[in-house]
Design an enzyme around this catalytic site. Sequence first.
Site, short mmCIF file in Angstrom:
data_model
loop_
_atom_site.label_atom_id
_atom_site.label_comp_id
_atom_site.label_asym_id
_atom_site.label_seq_id
_atom_site.Cartn_x
_atom_site.Cartn_y
_atom_site.Cartn_z
N TRP A 84 5.47 3.88 13.87
CA TRP A 84 4.66 3.39 12.96
C TRP A 84 3.83 4.64 12.45
O TRP A 84 3.17 5.26 13.39
CB TRP A 84 3.61 2.39 13.21
CG TRP A 84 2.50 2.07 12.20
CD1 TRP A 84 1.33 2.36 11.96
CD2 TRP A 84 2.66 0.94 11.13
NE1 TRP A 84 0.75 1.91 10.75
CE2 TRP A 84 1.69 0.97 10.39
CE3 TRP A 84 3.71 -0.02 10.81
CZ2 TRP A 84 1.45 0.06 9.33
CZ3 TRP A 84 3.56 -0.78 9.81
CH2 TRP A 84 2.55 -0.78 9.01
N GLU A 102 2.07 -9.46 14.12
CA GLU A 102 1.12 -9.12 15.13
C GLU A 102 0.13 -10.55 15.11
O GLU A 102 -1.03 -10.23 14.28
CB GLU A 102 0.17 -7.91 14.90
CG GLU A 102 1.06 -6.78 15.57
CD GLU A 102 0.08 -5.36 15.47
OE1 GLU A 102 0.30 -4.52 16.03
OE2 GLU A 102 -0.87 -5.51 14.68
N GLU A 129 7.20 -1.90 16.53
CA GLU A 129 6.10 -1.03 16.20
C GLU A 129 5.44 -0.27 17.16
O GLU A 129 5.02 -0.79 18.42
CB GLU A 129 5.13 -1.70 15.41
CG GLU A 129 3.87 -0.85 14.83
CD GLU A 129 2.94 -1.77 14.06
OE1 GLU A 129 3.38 -2.54 13.46
OE2 GLU A 129 1.56 -1.63 14.30
N ALA A 154 -4.90 2.80 18.89
CA ALA A 154 -4.53 1.64 18.41
C ALA A 154 -4.99 1.53 17.13
O ALA A 154 -4.52 0.58 16.43
CB ALA A 154 -5.06 0.39 19.22
N HIS A 178 4.92 -9.29 7.72
CA HIS A 178 4.01 -8.35 8.02
C HIS A 178 2.59 -9.12 7.84
O HIS A 178 1.95 -9.10 6.66
CB HIS A 178 3.96 -7.07 7.27
CG HIS A 178 3.22 -5.96 8.42
ND1 HIS A 178 3.94 -5.44 9.31
CD2 HIS A 178 1.95 -5.37 8.34
CE1 HIS A 178 3.11 -4.66 9.90
NE2 HIS A 178 2.13 -4.37 9.17
N TRP A 204 0.80 -1.41 -0.17
CA TRP A 204 -0.01 0.04 -0.12
C TRP A 204 0.57 1.22 0.04
O TRP A 204 0.36 2.43 -0.23
CB TRP A 204 -0.97 -0.09 1.31
CG TRP A 204 -2.17 -1.12 0.98
CD1 TRP A 204 -2.82 -1.25 -0.13
CD2 TRP A 204 -2.65 -1.97 1.89
NE1 TRP A 204 -3.48 -2.16 0.15
CE2 TRP A 204 -3.52 -2.84 1.69
CE3 TRP A 204 -2.21 -2.21 3.22
CZ2 TRP A 204 -4.10 -3.77 2.21
CZ3 TRP A 204 -2.73 -3.23 4.08
CH2 TRP A 204 -3.80 -4.04 3.50
#
Length: 324
Positions: A284, A162, A250, A256, A127, A61
């Site tokens: 981030w 994550e 991050e 959040a 990621h 992106w």
Amino acid sequence: MKVVFVAICVLACAINFSTSKDAALETVSKHGQLSVNGVDLVDQNGEKVQLKGMSLFWDVWMPQYYNKDSIDGVHDNCHSNVVRAATTATSEYDGGYIDDPEESLERLYAVVDAAIEDDIYVIVDWHDHEADTHKEYAVEFFDTVSKKYTGVPNIIYETFNEPTGQSWNDILKPYHEEVIKTIRANDPDNVIILGTPTWSSAVDQAAASPITGQTNIMYTLHFYAGTHKQWLRDTATNALNQGLPLFVTEYGTVNADATAPVDEAESRLWWNWLDEHNISYANWAISDKVEGASALVPNTTATQVCQEEYLTESGRLVIAQNQA
């Protein structure tokens, strides 16, 4: 007076004035091969070292920032000694490594090679939120990258960005162990960072059952200052006290969900805590998306990355901290 003068001289001589507070000057050529000693990240001389820098956005992106111009800006203008390359595993509409590995690796290699040229560290991040269901691709990815960059001290591996609700003992530990084994077959020394449950915040679960028989591994802690408060610092402190080495790959100054407002007071509490415990951190994100977490204003080009006039409120705050 003479005694006082001598004492002052001795004290001054004992202070290491060569240590810069600006992360941009704490480079790979200065610190070399990193390793883990107890809960601390240390350099080639066994001295504690702290990395401070920026995370790129999901590569599918924000591909416009996966190049040398952008990484130059991260180092020079963001005052960073680490950059994180967020290689998208998969996305619903726009692809990722699983759909187009050659294109993903091309973006990643551009960032890694630029970081090496700029003399900074680089986190190779898988990621993903469901890496356990894409394990064969993660293994393939880390095998390819660790073969290409074997012995390069700039490289840090992040095996699972994550995790969400996956069990630490039943799912995440076996996943990490297999990926570690793959990396170590090619690269026996470089630091590997392991994602923890609940969006990489439940470090207490990892502390209760850490991976054994490995060296130079750390565990991921993520936070967003508007959401994660003292309770998470307490959880992380307890994990450190149990011997779990942490790395914040991050963090955000906002909520959040990446939305404003910037929580400067809570961000400063977090930075103070991180600095107190010698924990490294990456913000981030290098992104021009219209959201609170972005460091860049809309339409910022790669050559303009982290120049003052192109920074958001969050970006300005973070870059000041990288020099502190």
